[in-house]
Structures are given as structure tokens and as C-alpha cells.
Write an enzyme that holds these catalytic residues in place. Structure first.
Site, mmCIF file in Angstrom:
data_model
loop_
_atom_site.group_PDB
_atom_site.id
_atom_site.type_symbol
_atom_site.label_atom_id
_atom_site.label_comp_id
_atom_site.label_asym_id
_atom_site.label_seq_id
_atom_site.Cartn_x
_atom_site.Cartn_y
_atom_site.Cartn_z
ATOM 1 C CD GLU A 138 -2.573 1.348 2.611
ATOM 2 O OE1 GLU A 138 -3.534 2.131 2.650
ATOM 3 O OE2 GLU A 138 -2.236 0.621 3.575
ATOM 4 C CD GLU A 235 -7.100 1.943 6.630
ATOM 5 O OE1 GLU A 235 -6.385 1.182 7.311
ATOM 6 O OE2 GLU A 235 -6.727 2.422 5.541
#
Length: 255
Positions: A138, A235
Site C-alpha cells: 500500500e 478505513e
């Protein structure tokens, strides 16, 4: 559309099993987490079985956060610790039938760090393949994580190409991408073949997706139109009670 509750941020005041149950009651289709290792996997398995939710993803341990660590896999000289964290995450993920493991790079720069990260990712992919788990990497924006090794999607795709493992994918976090590169919709279209999981939050405050720079109605519609049918990871940081932040979920699930 389907949505996954990231329990690192949502219902973070509850135990992981209790948060899984809360996500089910709120209408989420799946869950994901950051670092579940202090919870017995049997307790997580029981909550997942009871609710019928899947665990989409978990992270490798970040290392010694008090000493400045935020991941280990790209850090020269930390190979044994990085691989121990990978082993732990894959084993825990396999036990709870998680779909993905996010291998955290850590704070590092330069060619040696890139080489170390690639070597550790090859190791992770080989271990994960035994359990049909996909490894994720990520890019994280440098304002939120100064010094983090992986910051851009093009850097991530180059690394995925270099590692050459079929079970290595990009975790595309719309919040981080917008903060660093912009044009979330355009980059989603271009990068879709490389993407293993998508997360989202408002920009710039990392709140729920009902305000800010990114029009998530358009983003979710785009993903629907291109046939993306996996849970999208919520998130974001609620300003207070998680339940009070979920007004967006009704309209989003209707897209």
C-alpha cells in the site's frame, strides 16, 4: 456495492470479536483489521462464523512503534524480524481464512531498501500461496507517515512487476492516493488490473466518505460500472461514535 468495515478505525473501542459483531449489525458485508495478534484466533473465528462475515485483510506487525517503526519489510538489516512478522501474519490469516495480508514496508529510502522489500515480498508471496492468500502493498502518503518507503502507485506497480508473483497486488487506498497523486477515478481505471483491495476515506480529514475532495458517489458508481464486485474497505476515522458516522452506508450500498 459491498463494504468492509476496517476495525482498526471503526469500533476501535471494542474487542475485535465485539467489533466484528457490531459491523454485522450495522450492515457491513465483510471486515478487515490492522493487527489482530493479541486476540486468540479462535475468538475471531467464532465471531466470523457467527456473523457470516469474511476477514478481507490484516497487516503485518509494524515493529517497534515507540522507536519509530511503521513496518519492517523494506528495512535493511531487519530481515529476520520482517520474515517473522510475515510468517505470523500469514499463519494467523490462514487460521481465520483471511483473503489478504498487507505487508508493511516501513520507513526507508534508496536502492537497498527496494531490493530488501522485493526479496521479502517474494518470501511473503511464496508463503501466502500455500494458503491461497494474496499479499498486498500500500502506498501511504508522506504527510501521514513521513519517511515511509512506498508512497506512489507507480512505485508500487513497478515493484509488483519486479517481484513477478501472481499473488502480489496493490492496496489502493483512495485517501492516500488523493493526498499524494490526485485523480482517484482516473488512477482506479488505469490500475484496476493491479488492484487487490480498495479502501477509502474523506480527504483531507480522513472522515466518513460523505464530504471532502473526493466524490465517492462517483467513485463507487465507477467501480460498479467496471464490474468491481469485492468489498470496499471503509478505513476512516469517526469523529465520535462509529454508529453515528454511518449515514453514508445506506446510499452507498444502493449504488
Amino acid at each position: 456495492m459491498q463494504f468492509s468495515a476496517n476495525l482498526g478505525f471503526l469500533w476501535a473501542d471494542r474487542s475485535l470479536p465485539a467489533a466484528i459483531r457490531a459491523a454485522k449489525r450495522a450492515g457491513f458485508d465483510a471486515v478487515e483489521c490492522h493487527w489482530p495478534y493479541d486476540v486468540a484466533n479462535e475468538d475471531v473465528i467464532a465471531a466470523l462464523s457467527e456473523t457470516g462475515l469474511e476477514m478481507v485483510a490484516l497487516n503485518t506487525r509494524p515493529g517497534d512503534v515507540a522507536a519509530g517503526d511503521f513496518g519492517l519489510a523494506a528495512l535493511p538489516g531487519r530481515g529476520p524480524q520482517a520474515r517473522a512478522a510475515i510468517d505470523e501474519a500469514v499463519e494467523y490469516g490462514a487460521a481465520i481464512n483471511a483473503r489478504h495480508v498487507h505487508v508493511m514496508a516501513g520507513k526507508a529510502t534508496g536502492a537497498e531498501a527496494a531490493q530488501v522489500f522485493a526479496e521479502n515480498l517474494r518470501y511473503a508471496c511464496a508463503r501466502a500461496a500455500r494458503h491461497d492468500i494474496t499479499i498486498l502493498i500500500e502506498p501511504i502518503n508522506p504527510d501521514d507517515a513521513p519517511g515511509y518507503f512506498l508512497t506512489r502507485t507507480d512505485q508500487a506497480v513497478a515493484l509488483i512487476r519486479a517481484v513477478g508473483a501472481g499473488n502480489l497486488k496493490l492496496m489502493f487506498d483512495c485517501y492516500h492516493v488523493q493526498r499524494t497523486e490526485g485523480d482517484v477515478a482516473g488512477r482506479l481505471k488505469t490500475l484496476l488490473p493491479w488492484i487487490g483491495h480498495i479502501q477509502f476515506a474523506a480527504v483531507p480529514d480522513r472522515g466518513p466518505p460523505d464530504h471532502g475532495e473526493v466524490d465517492y458517489r462517483s467513485v463507487f458508481t465507477l467501480l460498479r460500472d467496471v464490474g468491481y464486485d469485492r468489498p470496499l474497505g471503509a478505513e476512516y476515522r469517526p469523529a465520535g461514535d462509529t454508529g453515528a458516522s454511518l449515514a453514508w452506508l445506506d446510499w452507498a450500498k444502493g449504488i
